[in-house]
Write an enzyme that holds these catalytic residues in place. Structure first.
Site, PDB file in Angstrom:
ATOM      1  N   HIS A 122       0.685  -1.237  -0.139  1.00 25.81           N
ATOM      2  CA  HIS A 122      -0.037   0.034   0.060  1.00 25.81           C
ATOM      3  C   HIS A 122       1.020   1.380  -0.013  1.00 25.81           C
ATOM      4  O   HIS A 122       0.351   2.348  -0.212  1.00 25.81           O
ATOM      5  CB  HIS A 122      -0.772   0.054   1.392  1.00 25.81           C
ATOM      6  CG  HIS A 122      -2.092  -0.961   1.330  1.00 25.81           C
ATOM      7  ND1 HIS A 122      -2.759  -1.241  -0.029  1.00 25.81           N
ATOM      8  CD2 HIS A 122      -2.237  -2.056   2.382  1.00 25.81           C
ATOM      9  CE1 HIS A 122      -3.550  -2.242   0.362  1.00 25.81           C
ATOM     10  NE2 HIS A 122      -3.271  -2.787   1.622  1.00 25.81           N
ATOM     11  N   ASP A 159      -3.165 -10.423  -2.402  1.00 21.92           N
ATOM     12  CA  ASP A 159      -3.720 -10.154  -1.266  1.00 21.92           C
ATOM     13  C   ASP A 159      -5.302  -9.466  -1.460  1.00 21.92           C
ATOM     14  O   ASP A 159      -5.538  -8.965  -2.462  1.00 21.92           O
ATOM     15  CB  ASP A 159      -2.847  -8.775  -0.702  1.00 21.92           C
ATOM     16  CG  ASP A 159      -3.048  -8.194   0.572  1.00 21.92           C
ATOM     17  OD1 ASP A 159      -2.589  -8.698   1.564  1.00 21.92           O
ATOM     18  OD2 ASP A 159      -4.265  -7.473   0.672  1.00 21.92           O
ATOM     19  N   HIS A 161      -6.629  -6.895  -0.413  1.00 23.07           N
ATOM     20  CA  HIS A 161      -6.832  -5.564  -0.842  1.00 23.07           C
ATOM     21  C   HIS A 161      -6.065  -5.041  -2.089  1.00 23.07           C
ATOM     22  O   HIS A 161      -4.905  -5.711  -2.484  1.00 23.07           O
ATOM     23  CB  HIS A 161      -6.203  -4.516   0.330  1.00 23.07           C
ATOM     24  CG  HIS A 161      -6.741  -4.850   1.783  1.00 23.07           C
ATOM     25  ND1 HIS A 161      -6.318  -5.755   2.657  1.00 23.07           N
ATOM     26  CD2 HIS A 161      -8.039  -4.445   2.404  1.00 23.07           C
ATOM     27  CE1 HIS A 161      -7.072  -5.978   3.710  1.00 23.07           C
ATOM     28  NE2 HIS A 161      -8.313  -5.013   3.408  1.00 23.07           N
ATOM     29  N   ASP A 243      -5.142 -12.636   3.575  1.00 17.25           N
ATOM     30  CA  ASP A 243      -6.470 -11.855   3.998  1.00 17.25           C
ATOM     31  C   ASP A 243      -7.555 -12.246   3.028  1.00 17.25           C
ATOM     32  O   ASP A 243      -8.795 -11.777   3.424  1.00 17.25           O
ATOM     33  CB  ASP A 243      -6.257 -10.528   4.321  1.00 17.25           C
ATOM     34  CG  ASP A 243      -5.419  -9.779   3.404  1.00 17.25           C
ATOM     35  OD1 ASP A 243      -5.092 -10.322   2.227  1.00 17.25           O
ATOM     36  OD2 ASP A 243      -5.205  -8.716   3.578  1.00 17.25           O
TER      37      ASP A 243
HETATM   38 ZN   LIG Z   1      -4.561  -7.065   2.611  1.00 13.94          ZN
END
Ligand SMILES: [Zn+2]
Length: 308
Positions: A122, A159, A161, A243
């Site tokens: 991120h 992931d 996200h 996740d």
């Molecule tokens: Zn994540």
């Protein structure tokens, strides 16, 4: 050939406030799950500024260093905190990926897994966010291209996200293909299919909440794997977040441990076909400790099987 496990105790000294999901116990549980595995164990080195500056400006690194607290926390954004040990851990996260790239491209090991925290995907060029400070995977890709002279590197991010940071750092890099599958809608809100990079070098594959492993497999077979084979990278870097697991508290995908093993096997098979087998994987998210341990172990076992 063997699989390398690259980590460092510094990952246990990056503290987050009580109740924060990105916590020290993640690494403790994951390493415990990998304790009996026959891996080449390597200590993650510290990345210098010259390596981090392949993706982040010196002023950004300096600002983080300037805000690192002697005790307690400095809050960088809503959910991202610097503790006294954070920047050593973050630098060793970058250094671990660089070392992994060196070992894999140099033929010392078949593939490698970097088990460090904080995660990296991120972190944008001048912005820490989502628990991340430095873009480990993107910096590893730049290192492989600029220092080792590879011509094409792919980063695949599973992931849950969107890897907004990696996308930002590789947006203008035509020698890199960035692929991200992620739940949508979900934080950070980016990762729409129309975000395709400056050189059509980004592929975003959003998955609706509730998607299970069968949906993921179909999408990867349909869209991700053909694109990856066509790009024919000389190295595949995996942003391995766990996740998307059914048990994860931060998102709503329903992948099982077997699905993480499957996607790893498939990526390794493509690497064997077009990338001389070269795969470097780096830990991103995964916030249910048991799911992280089990899916992480399944991921590493698949790397080991592919490396044999
Ligand atoms: Zn994540």
């Amino acid at each position: 050939m063997a699989t390398a496990l690259i980590t460092h105790d510094a990952a246990l000294r990056h503290e987050t406030p009580p109740g924060h999901p990105e916590r020290i116990a993640r690494i403790e549980h994951l390493l415990h799950a990998l304790a009996g595995f026959d891996l080449v164990r390597v200590a993650a080195q510290i990345a210098g500024d010259e390596d981090i500056e392949r993706c982040h400006p010196a002023s950004y690194i300096g600002s983080l260093e300037g805000h690192a607290p002697a005790r307690g926390f400095h809050q960088v954004d809503g959910d991202t905190f610097l503790s006294p040990g954070s920047l050593e851990a973050a630098r060793r996260g970058v250094g671990g990926v660089i070392e992994a790239v060196d070992m894999v491209v140099g033929g010392k090991v078949a593939n490698a897994f970097v088990a460090m925290r904080p995660p990296g995907h991120h972190a944008e060029r001048q912005k820490s966010m989502g628990f991340c400070f430095f873009g480990n995977a993107a910096i590893g890709a730049k290192y492989a291209l600029d220092v080792l002279g590879l011509e094409r590197v792919a980063v695949v991010d599973f992931d849950v996200h969107h890897g907004n940071g990696t996308q930002d750092l590789l947006w203008h890099e035509k020698r890199a293909l960035f692929v991200s599958s992620h739940q949508s809608p979900l934080w950070p809100g980016s990762g729409e299919p129309h975000e395709t990079g400056a050189h059509d070098n980004v592929l975003n594959v959003p998955l609706p909440p509730g998607s299970d492993g069968a949906r993921m497999r179909a999408v990867y077979e349909d869209r991700v794997f053909p694109r990856l084979k066509a790009f024919a990278p000389e190295l595949i870097i995996v942003s391995a977040g766990f996740d998307a697991h059914r048990a994860d508290p931060l998102a709503n995908l329903n992948w099982e441990n077997d699905d993480f093993a499957w996607v790893t096997e498939q990526l390794c098979a493509i690497a064997a076909e077009v990338s001389s087998g070269r795969v470097v994987s780096t830990l991103e998210g995964g916030y249910d400790l048991q799911a992280l341990s089990e899916a992480g172990a399944a991921h590493v076992a698949a790397l080991m099987e592919a490396g044999r």
